[in-house]
Each structure stands twice: as C-alpha cells, then as structure tokens.
Design a protein around this motif. Structure first.
Motif, PDB file in Angstrom:
ATOM      1  N   PRO A  17       1.000  -1.110  -0.069  1.00 24.25           N
ATOM      2  CA  PRO A  17      -0.036   0.050  -0.133  1.00 24.25           C
ATOM      3  C   PRO A  17       0.691   1.204  -0.032  1.00 24.25           C
ATOM      4  O   PRO A  17       0.576   2.261  -0.666  1.00 24.25           O
ATOM      5  CB  PRO A  17      -0.786  -0.259   1.433  1.00 24.25           C
ATOM      6  CG  PRO A  17      -0.542  -1.520   1.943  1.00 24.25           C
ATOM      7  CD  PRO A  17       0.488  -1.986   1.122  1.00 24.25           C
ATOM      8  N   LEU A  21       0.285   3.959  -3.260  1.00 19.26           N
ATOM      9  CA  LEU A  21      -0.172   5.292  -2.771  1.00 19.26           C
ATOM     10  C   LEU A  21       0.696   6.425  -2.848  1.00 19.26           C
ATOM     11  O   LEU A  21       0.635   7.494  -2.994  1.00 19.26           O
ATOM     12  CB  LEU A  21      -0.934   5.341  -1.525  1.00 19.26           C
ATOM     13  CG  LEU A  21      -2.111   4.591  -1.485  1.00 19.26           C
ATOM     14  CD1 LEU A  21      -2.523   4.308   0.058  1.00 19.26           C
ATOM     15  CD2 LEU A  21      -3.216   5.112  -2.358  1.00 19.26           C
ATOM     16  N   VAL A  24       1.903   9.665  -6.580  1.00 21.93           N
ATOM     17  CA  VAL A  24       0.580  10.361  -6.778  1.00 21.93           C
ATOM     18  C   VAL A  24       0.483  10.393  -8.414  1.00 21.93           C
ATOM     19  O   VAL A  24      -0.730  10.322  -8.800  1.00 21.93           O
ATOM     20  CB  VAL A  24       0.410  11.712  -6.143  1.00 21.93           C
ATOM     21  CG1 VAL A  24      -0.598  12.548  -6.399  1.00 21.93           C
ATOM     22  CG2 VAL A  24       0.738  11.579  -4.472  1.00 21.93           C
ATOM     23  N   TYR A  27      -1.874   8.064 -10.149  1.00 23.22           N
ATOM     24  CA  TYR A  27      -3.358   7.987 -10.022  1.00 23.22           C
ATOM     25  C   TYR A  27      -3.935   9.362  -9.761  1.00 23.22           C
ATOM     26  O   TYR A  27      -5.158   9.455  -9.594  1.00 23.22           O
ATOM     27  CB  TYR A  27      -3.919   7.237  -8.834  1.00 23.22           C
ATOM     28  CG  TYR A  27      -3.406   7.945  -7.316  1.00 23.22           C
ATOM     29  CD1 TYR A  27      -3.969   8.611  -6.824  1.00 23.22           C
ATOM     30  CD2 TYR A  27      -2.198   7.252  -6.956  1.00 23.22           C
ATOM     31  CE1 TYR A  27      -3.688   8.937  -5.447  1.00 23.22           C
ATOM     32  CE2 TYR A  27      -1.644   7.576  -5.730  1.00 23.22           C
ATOM     33  CZ  TYR A  27      -2.234   8.712  -5.086  1.00 23.22           C
ATOM     34  OH  TYR A  27      -1.934   9.083  -3.847  1.00 23.22           O
ATOM     35  N   ASN A  28      -3.215  10.316 -10.394  1.00 21.75           N
ATOM     36  CA  ASN A  28      -3.782  11.670 -10.553  1.00 21.75           C
ATOM     37  C   ASN A  28      -4.649  11.758 -11.746  1.00 21.75           C
ATOM     38  O   ASN A  28      -4.031  12.778 -12.609  1.00 21.75           O
ATOM     39  CB  ASN A  28      -2.746  12.674 -10.330  1.00 21.75           C
ATOM     40  CG  ASN A  28      -3.144  14.012 -10.062  1.00 21.75           C
ATOM     41  OD1 ASN A  28      -4.192  14.438  -9.576  1.00 21.75           O
ATOM     42  ND2 ASN A  28      -2.302  14.992 -10.417  1.00 21.75           N
ATOM     43  N   PHE A  40      -9.215   9.386  -8.975  1.00 21.40           N
ATOM     44  CA  PHE A  40      -8.229   9.916  -7.885  1.00 21.40           C
ATOM     45  C   PHE A  40      -8.779   9.444  -6.463  1.00 21.40           C
ATOM     46  O   PHE A  40      -8.085   9.160  -5.631  1.00 21.40           O
ATOM     47  CB  PHE A  40      -7.951  11.596  -8.085  1.00 21.40           C
ATOM     48  CG  PHE A  40      -7.249  11.871  -6.850  1.00 21.40           C
ATOM     49  CD1 PHE A  40      -5.726  11.791  -7.057  1.00 21.40           C
ATOM     50  CD2 PHE A  40      -7.670  12.562  -5.873  1.00 21.40           C
ATOM     51  CE1 PHE A  40      -4.784  12.501  -6.189  1.00 21.40           C
ATOM     52  CE2 PHE A  40      -6.813  13.237  -4.763  1.00 21.40           C
ATOM     53  CZ  PHE A  40      -5.387  12.975  -4.982  1.00 21.40           C
ATOM     54  N   TYR A  41      -9.977   9.585  -6.321  1.00 21.99           N
ATOM     55  CA  TYR A  41     -10.766   9.270  -5.003  1.00 21.99           C
ATOM     56  C   TYR A  41     -10.884   7.986  -4.853  1.00 21.99           C
ATOM     57  O   TYR A  41     -10.742   7.399  -4.015  1.00 21.99           O
ATOM     58  CB  TYR A  41     -11.915  10.175  -4.944  1.00 21.99           C
ATOM     59  CG  TYR A  41     -11.561  11.573  -4.456  1.00 21.99           C
ATOM     60  CD1 TYR A  41     -10.884  11.984  -3.529  1.00 21.99           C
ATOM     61  CD2 TYR A  41     -11.969  12.552  -5.638  1.00 21.99           C
ATOM     62  CE1 TYR A  41     -10.760  13.338  -3.317  1.00 21.99           C
ATOM     63  CE2 TYR A  41     -11.653  13.868  -5.431  1.00 21.99           C
ATOM     64  CZ  TYR A  41     -11.107  14.322  -4.426  1.00 21.99           C
ATOM     65  OH  TYR A  41     -10.842  15.642  -4.263  1.00 21.99           O
ATOM     66  N   TYR A  43      -9.587   5.150  -6.320  1.00 19.86           N
ATOM     67  CA  TYR A  43      -8.274   4.597  -6.144  1.00 19.86           C
ATOM     68  C   TYR A  43      -7.620   4.630  -4.516  1.00 19.86           C
ATOM     69  O   TYR A  43      -7.430   3.397  -4.155  1.00 19.86           O
ATOM     70  CB  TYR A  43      -7.239   5.116  -6.857  1.00 19.86           C
ATOM     71  CG  TYR A  43      -5.890   4.534  -7.009  1.00 19.86           C
ATOM     72  CD1 TYR A  43      -5.747   3.151  -7.642  1.00 19.86           C
ATOM     73  CD2 TYR A  43      -4.817   5.056  -6.224  1.00 19.86           C
ATOM     74  CE1 TYR A  43      -4.369   2.637  -7.652  1.00 19.86           C
ATOM     75  CE2 TYR A  43      -3.515   4.402  -6.259  1.00 19.86           C
ATOM     76  CZ  TYR A  43      -3.377   3.201  -6.874  1.00 19.86           C
ATOM     77  OH  TYR A  43      -2.016   2.509  -6.785  1.00 19.86           O
ATOM     78  N   GLN A  44      -7.871   5.841  -4.026  1.00 14.07           N
ATOM     79  CA  GLN A  44      -7.362   5.685  -2.655  1.00 14.07           C
ATOM     80  C   GLN A  44      -8.286   5.073  -1.780  1.00 14.07           C
ATOM     81  O   GLN A  44      -7.867   4.322  -0.855  1.00 14.07           O
ATOM     82  CB  GLN A  44      -7.357   7.101  -2.485  1.00 14.07           C
ATOM     83  CG  GLN A  44      -6.002   8.032  -3.028  1.00 14.07           C
ATOM     84  CD  GLN A  44      -6.131   9.420  -2.654  1.00 14.07           C
ATOM     85  OE1 GLN A  44      -5.929   9.833  -1.413  1.00 14.07           O
ATOM     86  NE2 GLN A  44      -6.330  10.224  -3.508  1.00 14.07           N
ATOM     87  N   TRP A  47      -7.835   1.275  -1.756  1.00 12.94           N
ATOM     88  CA  TRP A  47      -6.794   0.561  -0.798  1.00 12.94           C
ATOM     89  C   TRP A  47      -6.953   0.658   0.547  1.00 12.94           C
ATOM     90  O   TRP A  47      -6.234  -0.103   1.445  1.00 12.94           O
ATOM     91  CB  TRP A  47      -5.560   1.817  -0.869  1.00 12.94           C
ATOM     92  CG  TRP A  47      -4.668   1.626  -2.165  1.00 12.94           C
ATOM     93  CD1 TRP A  47      -4.909   2.292  -3.178  1.00 12.94           C
ATOM     94  CD2 TRP A  47      -3.748   0.324  -2.217  1.00 12.94           C
ATOM     95  NE1 TRP A  47      -3.886   1.607  -4.325  1.00 12.94           N
ATOM     96  CE2 TRP A  47      -3.137   0.804  -3.759  1.00 12.94           C
ATOM     97  CE3 TRP A  47      -3.299  -0.543  -1.528  1.00 12.94           C
ATOM     98  CZ2 TRP A  47      -2.425  -0.242  -4.437  1.00 12.94           C
ATOM     99  CZ3 TRP A  47      -2.330  -1.475  -2.065  1.00 12.94           C
ATOM    100  CH2 TRP A  47      -1.977  -1.233  -3.403  1.00 12.94           C
ATOM    101  N   THR A  51      -5.630  -2.667   2.408  1.00 12.37           N
ATOM    102  CA  THR A  51      -4.580  -2.512   3.434  1.00 12.37           C
ATOM    103  C   THR A  51      -4.983  -3.136   4.500  1.00 12.37           C
ATOM    104  O   THR A  51      -4.188  -3.824   5.126  1.00 12.37           O
ATOM    105  CB  THR A  51      -4.226  -0.938   3.507  1.00 12.37           C
ATOM    106  OG1 THR A  51      -3.836  -0.186   2.569  1.00 12.37           O
ATOM    107  CG2 THR A  51      -3.260  -0.782   4.696  1.00 12.37           C
TER     108      THR A  51
END
Length: 66
Positions: A17, A21, A24, A27-28, A40-41, A43-44, A47, A51
C-alpha cells in the motif's frame, strides 16, 4: 520455510500500500469515474480494505503463540 522467516516475509506485504499510494502521478486522473467518484478518489478508497487485509495477513503471520 520456518515460522520466523514466513512472518518476516509477510511483513514485506505492508510495503504494497505504501508504494501504491506514494507515487501520486500514477493515480492523479479524473477518468474513469465510478459512481460519481473520480479515479483519484476511488483509487485511494480502494486501498483502505486492501491495506486492512494485508495488515491482517502480516499480523496473523507474526503473532506469537500460534
């Protein structure tokens, strides 16, 4: 592989993880949009459960007594 080396190998899972992450620009992006969330959101957010599972695996592999 013995128990100690298996536990140490599982701790390397915790880097996944971090690496996923950390960079950036990977995945920006806005597209693709899922349920109104830009890439962007979501994808995070994706995780978070990944995680949690990786931490659980690492914990189970290094805990004492079993």
């Amino acid at each position: 592989m013995n128990h100690k080396s298996t536990g140490k190998a599982a701790l390397w899972l915790l880097l996944i993880p971090y690496i996923g992450l950390l960079w950036v620009p990977f995945y920006n992006f806005h597209e693709p949009v899922i349920f109104g969330f830009p890439f962007f959101y979501w994808y995070q957010l994706l995780w978070v459960p990944i995680t949690a599972v990786l931490i659980w695996i690492a914990y189970r592999s290094v805990r004492d007594g079993e």
